[in-house]
Design a protein around this motif. Structure first.
Motif, PDB file in Angstrom:
ATOM      1  N   VAL A   1       0.789  -1.098  -0.133  1.00 49.12           N
ATOM      2  CA  VAL A   1       0.212   0.080  -0.132  1.00 49.12           C
ATOM      3  C   VAL A   1       0.715   1.193  -0.096  1.00 49.12           C
ATOM      4  O   VAL A   1       0.592   2.054  -1.063  1.00 49.12           O
ATOM      5  CB  VAL A   1      -0.821   0.027   1.444  1.00 49.12           C
ATOM      6  N   VAL A   2       1.794   1.215   1.019  1.00 46.54           N
ATOM      7  CA  VAL A   2       2.623   2.242   0.877  1.00 46.54           C
ATOM      8  C   VAL A   2       3.655   2.367  -0.185  1.00 46.54           C
ATOM      9  O   VAL A   2       3.921   3.531  -0.889  1.00 46.54           O
ATOM     10  CB  VAL A   2       3.559   2.238   2.240  1.00 46.54           C
ATOM     11  N   ALA A   3       3.931   1.402  -0.906  1.00 44.63           N
ATOM     12  CA  ALA A   3       4.843   1.149  -2.033  1.00 44.63           C
ATOM     13  C   ALA A   3       4.286   1.764  -3.149  1.00 44.63           C
ATOM     14  O   ALA A   3       4.905   2.766  -4.005  1.00 44.63           O
ATOM     15  CB  ALA A   3       5.468  -0.162  -2.346  1.00 44.63           C
ATOM     16  N   ASP A   4       2.788   1.435  -3.348  1.00 41.85           N
ATOM     17  CA  ASP A   4       2.078   2.139  -4.412  1.00 41.85           C
ATOM     18  C   ASP A   4       2.007   3.569  -4.202  1.00 41.85           C
ATOM     19  O   ASP A   4       2.113   4.336  -5.522  1.00 41.85           O
ATOM     20  CB  ASP A   4       0.594   1.611  -4.414  1.00 41.85           C
ATOM     21  N   TRP A   5       1.698   4.350  -3.182  1.00 42.01           N
ATOM     22  CA  TRP A   5       1.666   5.518  -2.733  1.00 42.01           C
ATOM     23  C   TRP A   5       3.043   6.304  -3.166  1.00 42.01           C
ATOM     24  O   TRP A   5       3.317   7.153  -3.814  1.00 42.01           O
ATOM     25  CB  TRP A   5       1.447   5.804  -1.374  1.00 42.01           C
ATOM     26  N   LEU A   6       4.444   5.554  -2.751  1.00 38.59           N
ATOM     27  CA  LEU A   6       5.515   6.056  -3.251  1.00 38.59           C
ATOM     28  C   LEU A   6       6.057   6.005  -4.547  1.00 38.59           C
ATOM     29  O   LEU A   6       6.522   6.953  -5.259  1.00 38.59           O
ATOM     30  CB  LEU A   6       6.510   5.237  -2.334  1.00 38.59           C
ATOM     31  N   LEU A   7       5.321   4.921  -5.239  1.00 38.55           N
ATOM     32  CA  LEU A   7       5.729   4.909  -6.777  1.00 38.55           C
ATOM     33  C   LEU A   7       4.985   5.977  -7.514  1.00 38.55           C
ATOM     34  O   LEU A   7       5.548   6.621  -8.541  1.00 38.55           O
ATOM     35  CB  LEU A   7       5.065   3.420  -7.310  1.00 38.55           C
ATOM     36  N   ASP A   8       3.747   6.441  -7.172  1.00 39.44           N
ATOM     37  CA  ASP A   8       3.037   7.522  -7.635  1.00 39.44           C
ATOM     38  C   ASP A   8       3.990   8.883  -7.682  1.00 39.44           C
ATOM     39  O   ASP A   8       4.052   9.694  -8.536  1.00 39.44           O
ATOM     40  CB  ASP A   8       1.578   7.822  -7.188  1.00 39.44           C
ATOM     41  N   HIS A   9       4.658   8.853  -6.558  1.00 46.75           N
ATOM     42  CA  HIS A   9       5.452  10.211  -6.186  1.00 46.75           C
ATOM     43  C   HIS A   9       6.562  10.270  -7.174  1.00 46.75           C
ATOM     44  O   HIS A   9       7.114  11.272  -7.819  1.00 46.75           O
ATOM     45  CB  HIS A   9       5.895  10.267  -4.989  1.00 46.75           C
ATOM     46  N   LEU A  10       7.269   8.868  -7.119  1.00 50.58           N
ATOM     47  CA  LEU A  10       8.556   8.618  -7.947  1.00 50.58           C
ATOM     48  C   LEU A  10       8.425   8.822  -9.379  1.00 50.58           C
ATOM     49  O   LEU A  10       8.987   9.444 -10.010  1.00 50.58           O
ATOM     50  CB  LEU A  10       9.061   7.284  -7.726  1.00 50.58           C
ATOM     51  N   ARG A  11       7.101   8.262  -9.912  1.00 50.67           N
ATOM     52  CA  ARG A  11       6.873   8.252 -11.575  1.00 50.67           C
ATOM     53  C   ARG A  11       6.113   9.691 -11.927  1.00 50.67           C
ATOM     54  O   ARG A  11       6.226   9.923 -12.991  1.00 50.67           O
ATOM     55  CB  ARG A  11       5.880   7.091 -11.676  1.00 50.67           C
ATOM     56  N   GLY A  12       5.780  10.405 -10.805  1.00 49.91           N
ATOM     57  CA  GLY A  12       5.288  11.720 -11.139  1.00 49.91           C
ATOM     58  C   GLY A  12       6.293  12.871 -11.261  1.00 49.91           C
ATOM     59  O   GLY A  12       6.150  13.902 -11.620  1.00 49.91           O
ATOM     60  N   ARG A  13       7.659  12.210 -11.112  1.00 50.85           N
ATOM     61  CA  ARG A  13       8.958  13.426 -11.513  1.00 50.85           C
ATOM     62  C   ARG A  13       9.489  13.088 -12.733  1.00 50.85           C
ATOM     63  O   ARG A  13       9.686  12.005 -13.284  1.00 50.85           O
ATOM     64  CB  ARG A  13       9.688  13.399 -10.292  1.00 50.85           C
ATOM     65  N   ASP A  14       9.817  14.195 -13.437  1.00 49.89           N
ATOM     66  CA  ASP A  14      10.681  14.180 -14.796  1.00 49.89           C
ATOM     67  C   ASP A  14      11.846  13.989 -14.283  1.00 49.89           C
ATOM     68  O   ASP A  14      12.618  13.607 -15.315  1.00 49.89           O
ATOM     69  CB  ASP A  14      10.467  15.372 -15.408  1.00 49.89           C
ATOM     70  N   ASP A  15      12.537  14.034 -12.746  1.00 50.18           N
ATOM     71  CA  ASP A  15      14.008  13.759 -12.537  1.00 50.18           C
ATOM     72  C   ASP A  15      14.136  12.344 -12.506  1.00 50.18           C
ATOM     73  O   ASP A  15      15.411  12.190 -12.003  1.00 50.18           O
ATOM     74  CB  ASP A  15      14.554  14.799 -11.936  1.00 50.18           C
ATOM     75  N   LEU A  16      13.283  11.692 -12.134  1.00 50.10           N
ATOM     76  CA  LEU A  16      13.402  10.215 -11.715  1.00 50.10           C
ATOM     77  C   LEU A  16      12.980   9.175 -12.364  1.00 50.10           C
ATOM     78  O   LEU A  16      11.810   9.497 -13.317  1.00 50.10           O
ATOM     79  CB  LEU A  16      13.002  10.030 -10.241  1.00 50.10           C
ATOM     80  N   VAL A  17      13.611   7.902 -12.753  1.00 56.50           N
ATOM     81  CA  VAL A  17      12.935   6.796 -13.240  1.00 56.50           C
ATOM     82  C   VAL A  17      13.057   5.726 -12.433  1.00 56.50           C
ATOM     83  O   VAL A  17      14.093   5.558 -12.158  1.00 56.50           O
ATOM     84  CB  VAL A  17      13.689   6.572 -14.739  1.00 56.50           C
ATOM     85  N   ALA A  18      11.907   5.213 -12.144  1.00 54.26           N
ATOM     86  CA  ALA A  18      11.913   4.246 -10.904  1.00 54.26           C
ATOM     87  C   ALA A  18      11.790   2.741 -11.391  1.00 54.26           C
ATOM     88  O   ALA A  18      11.082   2.368 -12.458  1.00 54.26           O
ATOM     89  CB  ALA A  18      10.688   4.449 -10.282  1.00 54.26           C
ATOM     90  N   GLU A  19      12.202   1.721 -10.761  1.00 55.62           N
ATOM     91  CA  GLU A  19      11.981   0.281 -10.748  1.00 55.62           C
ATOM     92  C   GLU A  19      12.065  -0.167  -9.569  1.00 55.62           C
ATOM     93  O   GLU A  19      12.528   0.559  -8.409  1.00 55.62           O
ATOM     94  CB  GLU A  19      13.063  -0.431 -11.706  1.00 55.62           C
TER      95      GLU A  19
END
Length: 204
Positions: free
Chosen positions: A35-53
């Motif tokens: 649940v917390v990971a999904d919230w975090l991924l929204d923040h990571l993927r919402g930024r142009d300066d980060l690419v997440a996996e």
């Protein structure tokens, strides 16, 4: 006396978005971490300066012996490249008995060079303490591995009550602001250390 300064590389350090790997640290049955990971991924993927996996401890069936058996090597083949190519990390941890999970420690211990001279942001969840004791223990571990933990964190106290049944934060203002501050720091350190590694490989 003149001193010559030599660089390890004449190529410019890499630019562009930082590659960040989110490590989900819980593997308990019925865990709240996704649940917390999904919230975090929204923040990571919402930024142009980060690419997440993502690397999920629950999917990493690694023995605690640290013996490189064929089975362990097969599991590591899906994990180690994600850590190696990352410029930065976000580690999500619950707090179990005043510290972080054994599975997370095991995954960390299977690696060494992959963490070196890279920044780590820490996010925690739990009961009254919000996982902050686990975070402080992780800071010691990552310091030993020559990683840099950023100052600000995000912690969820009484985490189960902070999200509704759909996994949405009931009051997002505070956590969203904390996440932005933390990720801004992660990006600063990530860029600085990526550039430094590009010019001068870290010797330890």
């Amino acid at each position: 006396m003149d001193t010559a300064v030599t660089h390890a590389s004449t190529d410019a350090p890499p630019a562009g978005p930082l590659r960040v790997t989110l490590v989900v640290g819980s593997d308990r049955h019925g865990r709240f971490g996704p649940v917390v990971a999904d919230w975090l991924l929204d923040h990571l993927r919402g930024r142009d300066d980060l690419v997440a996996e993502v690397v999920d401890v629950a999917e990493a069936e690694l023995p605690t012996s640290l013996e490189p058996t064929p089975e362990a090597t097969a599991v590591l083949s899906g994990i180690t490249p994600k850590l190696s190519r990352a410029d930065a990390f976000v580690v999500l941890t619950p707090e179990y008995n005043h510290s972080f999970p054994a599975g997370l420690k095991n995954l960390v211990d299977w690696h060494y060079a992959e963490w070196r001279a890279k920044p780590v942001a820490l996010v925690s969840y739990g009961g009254l303490a919000g996982g902050l004791r686990a975070v402080e223990h992780l800071r010691q571990v990552f310091a030993e591995l020559h990683a840099v933990t950023v100052r600000d964190t995000v912690s969820f106290h009484n985490a189960g009550a902070s999200f509704d049944d759909a996994g949405t934060l009931r009051d997002p203002a505070g956590p969203d602001a904390a996440a932005k501050t933390m990720l801004d720091q992660l990006v600063w350190w990530g860029r600085a250390l990526r550039e430094a590694r590009g010019w001068w490989p870290y010797a330890g």
